[in-house]
Write an enzyme that holds these catalytic residues in place. Structure first.
Site, mmCIF file in Angstrom:
data_model
loop_
_atom_site.group_PDB
_atom_site.id
_atom_site.type_symbol
_atom_site.label_atom_id
_atom_site.label_comp_id
_atom_site.label_asym_id
_atom_site.label_seq_id
_atom_site.Cartn_x
_atom_site.Cartn_y
_atom_site.Cartn_z
ATOM 1 N N ALA A 10 0.784 -1.352 -0.054
ATOM 2 C CA ALA A 10 0.003 -0.033 0.057
ATOM 3 C C ALA A 10 0.478 1.396 -0.070
ATOM 4 C CB ALA A 10 -0.988 0.167 1.325
ATOM 5 N N ARG A 34 5.993 -3.311 3.680
ATOM 6 C CA ARG A 34 7.319 -3.623 4.192
ATOM 7 C C ARG A 34 8.095 -2.398 4.910
ATOM 8 N NH1 ARG A 34 10.716 -6.018 -0.732
ATOM 9 N NH2 ARG A 34 9.609 -4.303 -1.681
ATOM 10 N N VAL A 60 4.911 -9.675 2.209
ATOM 11 C CA VAL A 60 3.982 -10.989 2.006
ATOM 12 C C VAL A 60 4.609 -12.229 1.642
ATOM 13 C CG1 VAL A 60 2.058 -9.570 1.030
ATOM 14 C CG2 VAL A 60 3.872 -10.245 -0.582
ATOM 15 N N TYR A 152 8.445 -12.852 -15.310
ATOM 16 C CA TYR A 152 7.507 -11.923 -14.897
ATOM 17 C C TYR A 152 6.204 -12.205 -15.405
ATOM 18 C CZ TYR A 152 4.531 -7.524 -13.894
ATOM 19 O OH TYR A 152 3.672 -6.743 -13.626
ATOM 20 N N LYS A 156 2.252 -13.415 -13.769
ATOM 21 C CA LYS A 156 0.917 -12.789 -13.866
ATOM 22 C C LYS A 156 -0.142 -13.546 -14.613
ATOM 23 C CE LYS A 156 1.901 -8.996 -11.964
ATOM 24 N NZ LYS A 156 1.193 -8.568 -10.563
ATOM 25 N N PHE A 189 7.445 1.053 -10.701
ATOM 26 C CA PHE A 189 7.545 -0.408 -11.462
ATOM 27 C C PHE A 189 8.846 -0.621 -12.297
ATOM 28 C CE2 PHE A 189 6.757 -3.211 -15.035
ATOM 29 C CZ PHE A 189 6.163 -4.301 -14.424
HETATM 30 C C1 8X3 Z 1 3.115 -4.133 -16.041
HETATM 31 C C2 8X3 Z 1 2.879 -4.100 -17.345
HETATM 32 O O1 8X3 Z 1 3.677 -4.186 -19.776
HETATM 33 O O2 8X3 Z 1 5.075 -3.468 -18.234
HETATM 34 O O3 8X3 Z 1 2.720 -5.472 -15.601
HETATM 35 O O4 8X3 Z 1 4.655 -5.808 -18.213
HETATM 36 S S1 8X3 Z 1 3.981 -4.333 -18.376
#
Ligand code: 8X3
Length: 251
Positions: A10, A34, A60, A152, A156, A189
């Site tokens: 969060a 964290r 987590v 990754y 997902k 990200f």
């Molecule tokens: C984030 C979107 O397209 O950078 O999950 O993988 S992407």
């Protein structure tokens, strides 16, 4: 009626966007992350607006810590209505045959196993109360692999299968399950993915207006507050000039 909403991860990005959005909606928030200091600052910000906030500091990936935190919730915080499984990350964009095993483990442990831990801890109460909503933050990356996305993307894809599986397993109850699949969202990200290389991270969003955490939070708030008979199973949310995980038109 106020919901109790638990959000993992969060302190930034989509998780923080959700915290602020559900706070504006008048919900009661359990925020987990964290970083104790950042979590405390966010809790203070929201409490100053009159929001009821409980913070839980754990990773987590640490199943014992997560279990202890959830099992020891104060009585009036135990009946969680909405679980937003947001904590997750991408690390690296190397070809699969050159990738870092440590990065793979961190992604698998957080994005898959962490999400499963939270689900396993919280969903039994939802089923018992015949009320609840699990919102998993998946990704367009789960729809198809892209170059360097390998592990990754696999995590997902797993979030999709885990969401679909849970939806089947709770279909006898009023619990709803949503897989929210964002595309390009400008948060930390890419900075995390590239291990702090901010110049490289900036190139990801160059020439395109990306989504922001708030855009995803808007959708999360909508799905959580849809009429009780409406289960929004999956939502793919892309920037306007992004068509899928690989087609991005930069101007
Ligand atoms: C984030 C979107 O397209 O950078 O999950 O993988 S992407």
């Amino acid at each position: 009626m106020k919901n109790i909403v638990l959000i993992t991860g969060a302190t930034s990005g989509i998780g923080l966007g959700c915290a602020r959005k559900f706070a504006q909606n008048g919900d009661r928030l359990i925020l987990t992350a964290r970083n104790a200091q950042r979590l405390g600052e966010i809790a203070e910000e929201l409490k100053a607006q009159g929001v009821e906030v409980l913070t839980l500091v754990f990773d987590v990936r640490d199943r014992a810590a997560a279990t202890e935190a959830i099992q020891n919730l104060p009585n009036d915080w135990q009946e969680i209505d909405v679980l937003i499984n947001n904590a997750g990350l991408a690390l690296g964009l190397e070809p699969e045959y050159e990738g870092s095993v440590e990065d793979w483990e961190t992604m698998i442990d957080t994005n898959i196993k962490g999400l499963l831990t939270m689900t396993r801890l919280i969903v039994p109460g939802m089923v018992q109360r015949d009320r609840g909503h699990v919102i998993n933050i998946g990704s367009v990356a789960g729809d198809a692999a892209y170059a360097g996305g390998n592990v990754y993307c696999a995590t997902k894809s797993a979030v999709k299968a885990i969401s679909d599986g849970l939806r089947i397993d709770v279909a006898h109850s009023a619990v709803r399950v949503t897989n929210l699949k964002p595309g390009l969202v400008e948060t930390n990200f890419s900075n995390i993915r590239f291990h702090g290389d901010t110049d490289r991270a900036a190139t990801v969003y160059k020439g395109i207006k990306p989504l922001c955490g708030d855009d995803i939070a808007d959708v999360a708030l909508y799905v959580a507050n849809a009429p009780a008979h409406v289960q929004i199973a999956e939502v793919l949310i892309l920037a306007t000039h992004q068509a899928n995980g690989t087609v991005i038109v930069r101007k």
